[in-house]
Design a protein around this motif. Structure first.
Motif, PDB file in Angstrom:
ATOM      1  N   LYS A 155      46.311  40.124   1.718  1.00 25.65           N
ATOM      2  CA  LYS A 155      47.568  40.577   2.310  1.00 25.65           C
ATOM      3  C   LYS A 155      48.680  39.592   1.977  1.00 25.65           C
ATOM      4  N   ASN A 156      49.802  39.702   2.647  1.00 27.69           N
ATOM      5  CA  ASN A 156      50.996  38.919   2.352  1.00 27.69           C
ATOM      6  C   ASN A 156      50.711  37.427   2.191  1.00 27.69           C
ATOM      7  N   ASN A 157      51.224  36.852   1.093  1.00 28.50           N
ATOM      8  CA  ASN A 157      51.195  35.415   0.821  1.00 28.50           C
ATOM      9  C   ASN A 157      49.823  34.876   0.431  1.00 28.50           C
ATOM     10  N   VAL A 158      48.756  35.654   0.585  1.00 26.72           N
ATOM     11  CA  VAL A 158      47.419  35.176   0.220  1.00 26.72           C
ATOM     12  C   VAL A 158      47.249  35.298  -1.285  1.00 26.72           C
ATOM     13  N   ILE A 159      46.997  34.180  -1.949  1.00 30.21           N
ATOM     14  CA  ILE A 159      46.880  34.176  -3.411  1.00 30.21           C
ATOM     15  C   ILE A 159      45.445  34.053  -3.889  1.00 30.21           C
ATOM     16  N   ALA A 160      44.517  33.689  -2.987  1.00 32.50           N
ATOM     17  CA  ALA A 160      43.113  33.580  -3.388  1.00 32.50           C
ATOM     18  C   ALA A 160      42.229  33.652  -2.157  1.00 32.50           C
ATOM     19  N   VAL A 161      41.112  34.356  -2.275  1.00 31.88           N
ATOM     20  CA  VAL A 161      40.124  34.471  -1.197  1.00 31.88           C
ATOM     21  C   VAL A 161      38.775  34.051  -1.748  1.00 31.88           C
ATOM     22  N   GLY A 162      38.238  32.962  -1.213  1.00 30.58           N
ATOM     23  CA  GLY A 162      36.918  32.478  -1.594  1.00 30.58           C
ATOM     24  C   GLY A 162      35.949  32.599  -0.442  1.00 30.58           C
ATOM     25  N   GLY A 163      34.737  32.081  -0.642  1.00 33.82           N
ATOM     26  CA  GLY A 163      33.704  32.215   0.375  1.00 33.82           C
ATOM     27  C   GLY A 163      33.279  30.890   0.962  1.00 33.82           C
ATOM     28  N   THR A 164      31.955  30.679   1.017  1.00 32.34           N
ATOM     29  CA  THR A 164      31.403  29.526   1.724  1.00 32.34           C
ATOM     30  C   THR A 164      30.860  28.441   0.804  1.00 32.34           C
ATOM     31  N   VAL A 165      30.852  28.676  -0.504  1.00 30.27           N
ATOM     32  CA  VAL A 165      30.271  27.716  -1.447  1.00 30.27           C
ATOM     33  C   VAL A 165      31.384  27.061  -2.269  1.00 30.27           C
TER      34      VAL A 165
ATOM     35  N   VAL B  10      45.596  26.153   3.392  1.00 29.82           N
ATOM     36  CA  VAL B  10      44.200  26.510   3.154  1.00 29.82           C
ATOM     37  C   VAL B  10      43.600  26.870   4.511  1.00 29.82           C
ATOM     38  N   LEU B  11      43.140  28.085   4.666  1.00 33.67           N
ATOM     39  CA  LEU B  11      42.554  28.556   5.921  1.00 33.67           C
ATOM     40  C   LEU B  11      41.042  28.610   5.769  1.00 33.67           C
ATOM     41  N   ASN B  12      40.347  27.736   6.502  1.00 35.78           N
ATOM     42  CA  ASN B  12      38.883  27.660   6.472  1.00 35.78           C
ATOM     43  C   ASN B  12      38.357  28.425   7.679  1.00 35.78           C
ATOM     44  N   THR B  13      37.804  29.611   7.458  1.00 33.49           N
ATOM     45  CA  THR B  13      37.582  30.591   8.517  1.00 33.49           C
ATOM     46  C   THR B  13      36.182  30.543   9.124  1.00 33.49           C
ATOM     47  N   CYS B  14      36.049  31.262  10.240  1.00 33.68           N
ATOM     48  CA  CYS B  14      34.779  31.362  10.971  1.00 33.68           C
ATOM     49  C   CYS B  14      34.483  32.836  11.236  1.00 33.68           C
ATOM     50  N   SER B  15      33.174  33.179  11.274  1.00 34.86           N
ATOM     51  CA  SER B  15      32.797  34.576  11.509  1.00 34.86           C
ATOM     52  C   SER B  15      31.623  34.688  12.475  1.00 34.86           C
ATOM     53  N   VAL B  16      31.417  33.665  13.314  1.00 37.78           N
ATOM     54  CA  VAL B  16      30.236  33.674  14.174  1.00 37.78           C
ATOM     55  C   VAL B  16      30.309  34.790  15.218  1.00 37.78           C
ATOM     56  N   THR B  17      31.529  35.186  15.605  1.00 38.80           N
ATOM     57  CA  THR B  17      31.728  36.304  16.531  1.00 38.80           C
ATOM     58  C   THR B  17      32.860  37.177  16.005  1.00 38.80           C
ATOM     59  N   ALA B  18      32.998  38.370  16.592  1.00 41.82           N
ATOM     60  CA  ALA B  18      34.110  39.241  16.234  1.00 41.82           C
ATOM     61  C   ALA B  18      35.436  38.584  16.595  1.00 41.82           C
ATOM     62  N   GLU B  19      35.454  37.844  17.688  1.00 38.80           N
ATOM     63  CA  GLU B  19      36.672  37.146  18.099  1.00 38.80           C
ATOM     64  C   GLU B  19      37.062  36.079  17.085  1.00 38.80           C
ATOM     65  N   ALA B  20      36.062  35.397  16.497  1.00 38.80           N
ATOM     66  CA  ALA B  20      36.344  34.386  15.471  1.00 38.80           C
ATOM     67  C   ALA B  20      36.956  35.036  14.235  1.00 38.80           C
ATOM     68  N   ASP B  21      36.448  36.213  13.838  1.00 40.05           N
ATOM     69  CA  ASP B  21      37.040  36.955  12.720  1.00 40.05           C
ATOM     70  C   ASP B  21      38.499  37.296  13.007  1.00 40.05           C
ATOM     71  N   LYS B  22      38.750  37.780  14.215  1.00 38.77           N
ATOM     72  CA  LYS B  22      40.108  38.170  14.599  1.00 38.77           C
ATOM     73  C   LYS B  22      41.047  36.968  14.565  1.00 38.77           C
ATOM     74  N   LYS B  23      40.586  35.848  15.110  1.00 34.31           N
ATOM     75  CA  LYS B  23      41.404  34.641  15.135  1.00 34.31           C
ATOM     76  C   LYS B  23      41.702  34.161  13.716  1.00 34.31           C
TER      77      LYS B  23
ATOM     78  N   HIS C 110      34.321  39.469   5.232  1.00 35.59           N
ATOM     79  CA  HIS C 110      35.303  40.560   5.117  1.00 35.59           C
ATOM     80  C   HIS C 110      36.439  40.127   4.190  1.00 35.59           C
ATOM     81  N   PRO C 111      36.174  39.941   2.903  1.00 36.57           N
ATOM     82  CA  PRO C 111      37.226  39.417   2.015  1.00 36.57           C
ATOM     83  C   PRO C 111      38.465  40.305   1.939  1.00 36.57           C
ATOM     84  N   GLN C 112      38.279  41.628   1.995  1.00 34.90           N
ATOM     85  CA  GLN C 112      39.425  42.530   1.842  1.00 34.90           C
ATOM     86  C   GLN C 112      40.422  42.385   2.989  1.00 34.90           C
ATOM     87  N   SER C 113      39.953  41.955   4.164  1.00 33.26           N
ATOM     88  CA  SER C 113      40.858  41.843   5.309  1.00 33.26           C
ATOM     89  C   SER C 113      41.870  40.713   5.137  1.00 33.26           C
ATOM     90  N   PHE C 114      41.657  39.840   4.155  1.00 38.45           N
ATOM     91  CA  PHE C 114      42.590  38.739   3.900  1.00 38.45           C
ATOM     92  C   PHE C 114      43.454  38.990   2.669  1.00 38.45           C
TER      93      PHE C 114
END
Length: 426
Positions: free
Chosen positions: A88-98, A42-55, A82-86
């Motif tokens: 890709k390979n092996n990703v079975i579900a993309v959710g948001g912040t709620v 489970v990848l819990n992501t950050c988007s506060v900066t462009a670098e955080a999105d990239k990471k 940016h849900p579409q950017s995830f």
């Protein structure tokens, strides 16, 4: 089935990841945090900066390198943005912040358990975060977080109504909403950690939507057994009633007051609702209550309206404030924000030069603050080890190197500077 949760970004994300782990364990899944071998990540992501999105995106490859057959569930601010950017390979579900924990649990139950991938069109499932608070109102944890760390992080609030011109987070987290005092007290009564950090996306807005305020919450938590400190605050939250409660309740004298710029013109173009005179008045008020308070801050360098003169004004004001530490960030243009629509960007070499200058000021001020505290005897929470020393933090957040036992709060005298970022405690 072994599930690993990986967290990027803020302390609120850490709270939510801990809640995901707790929810999965309650439903008899083996779940823990950290990038270790697993069947499901489970990848819990950050988007506060462009670098955080990239990471955030890069972690997909790291997970596949550990287990090429793993299944990956992505949630958080970057996937909300940016849900579409995830997809890709092996990703079975993309959710948001709620409702992250329920989303993860339902995905594992409905997809992983049956070894059946969603169709491509079903992978991305985001919640409505429109202007209406009701559309993003559900807030309470599915399960209280289980903390495997020395500190527990208590999330009391989510969302933000400020809309600073540089910030994408209000668009990704929704409007500000608060947990009830009763629910927060109930969670804190179950915590076994020796220290808890009270945090939120906009901690200063706590209670405005439910008829209470931060001081009332801190009063209700005063008798809880663990040591308590606050996360990031807006300066408007600092007032006599709040500081009175912090003194009575034994709260740590550490205040992280977001500044972002020390120039009034830049603050205005950032849509920050204060000027430097107002901000400095809050620092003076804190120091009347806590003379040796640790006051840390965030500063954005290279905002598009920041001229050489405005940057110098900012540096001079930062020195005047005498911060104990500074988080320095180069401006990151976030598509969808007002600043991105309205302004261009400064040349990268100018931004880099300014960042380096402010980092020098940061180090200068940190050393001054640590020297000011030498000779004092304070309770230090020993949390970890580094080399030949065990390390921990004072209530005002000075890093202390000592030979005191880990896992204990020990009274230590601060005797000398050590390694440029801490002191020796004996």
């Amino acid at each position: 089935m072994n599930v690993r949760v990986i967290t990027l970004g803020c302390k609120v994300n850490q709270c939510e990841s801990a809640s995901i782990v707790a929810t999965l364990r309650l439903n008899n899944y083996s779940a823990s945090e950290g990038l270790e071998p697993a069947d499901v990540y489970v990848l819990n992501t950050c988007s506060v900066t462009a670098e955080a999105d990239k990471k955030s995106r890069q972690y997909i490859a790291k997970m596949r390198k550990i287990n090429s057959d793993c299944k990956i569930i992505v949630v958080g601010c970057s996937s909300q943005n940016h849900p579409q950017s995830f997809d890709k390979n092996n990703v079975i579900a993309v959710g948001g912040t709620v409702n992250k924990a329920n989303f993860v649990l339902n995905t594992i139950k409905n997809v992983c358990k049956n070894n059946q991938y969603n169709t491509l069109s079903d992978i991305i499932q985001l919640d409505d975060l429109s202007e209406s608070v009701e559309n993003c109102k559900q807030f309470c944890y599915e399960e209280y977080p289980i903390s495997d760390k020395t500190r527990a992080f208590i999330k009391i609030q989510d969302g933000c109504n400020r809309f600073c011109t540089y910030c994408i987070i209000p668009y990704l987290r929704g409007r500000s909403r608060s947990r009830s005092i009763e629910d927060i007290v109930r969670e804190c009564s179950k915590i076994e950690s020796k220290e808890a950090v009270i945090n939120g996306i906009d901690l200063s807005a706590y209670g405005k939507d439910i008829g209470t305020d931060l001081a009332s919450l801190l009063e209700a938590l005063s008798d809880t057994k663990m040591r308590k400190r606050l996360g990031s605050l807006e300066c408007e939250a600092v007032n006599g009633p709040l500081l009175d409660v912090m003194v009575r309740g034994g709260y740590c004298p550490h205040f992280h007051l977001s500044l972002q710029s020390g120039d009034n013109s830049v603050l205005k173009s950032m849509n920050r609702h204060y000027d430097t005179e107002y901000y400095y008045g809050k620092i003076e008020l804190i120091r009347r209550y806590f003379p040796l308070a640790g006051i840390t801050t965030d500063v954005i360098v290279g905002f598009p309206t920041e001229t050489d003169e405005f940057f110098e004004n900012s540096c001079n004001f930062i020195r005047k404030c005498g911060f104990s530490d500074i988080h320095v960030f180069p401006y990151s243009r976030r598509i969808g924000t007002i600043a991105a629509k309205k302004y261009g960007e400064l040349p990268p070499d100018i931004v880099k030069s300014r960042v380096n200058k402010l980092l020098d000021i940061k180090n200068e001020l940190r050393l001054q603050f640590m020297r000011k505290n030498l000779g004092t005897k304070v309770p230090v929470y020993i949390e970890d080890s580094e080399g030949d020393y065990n390390v921990g933090y004072t209530p005002n957040y000075i890093k202390v190197y000592s030979h005191a036992p880990c896992g204990e709060i020990v009274d230590l005298k601060l005797t000398e500077l050590f390694d440029s970022n801490g002191v020796i405690g004996k």
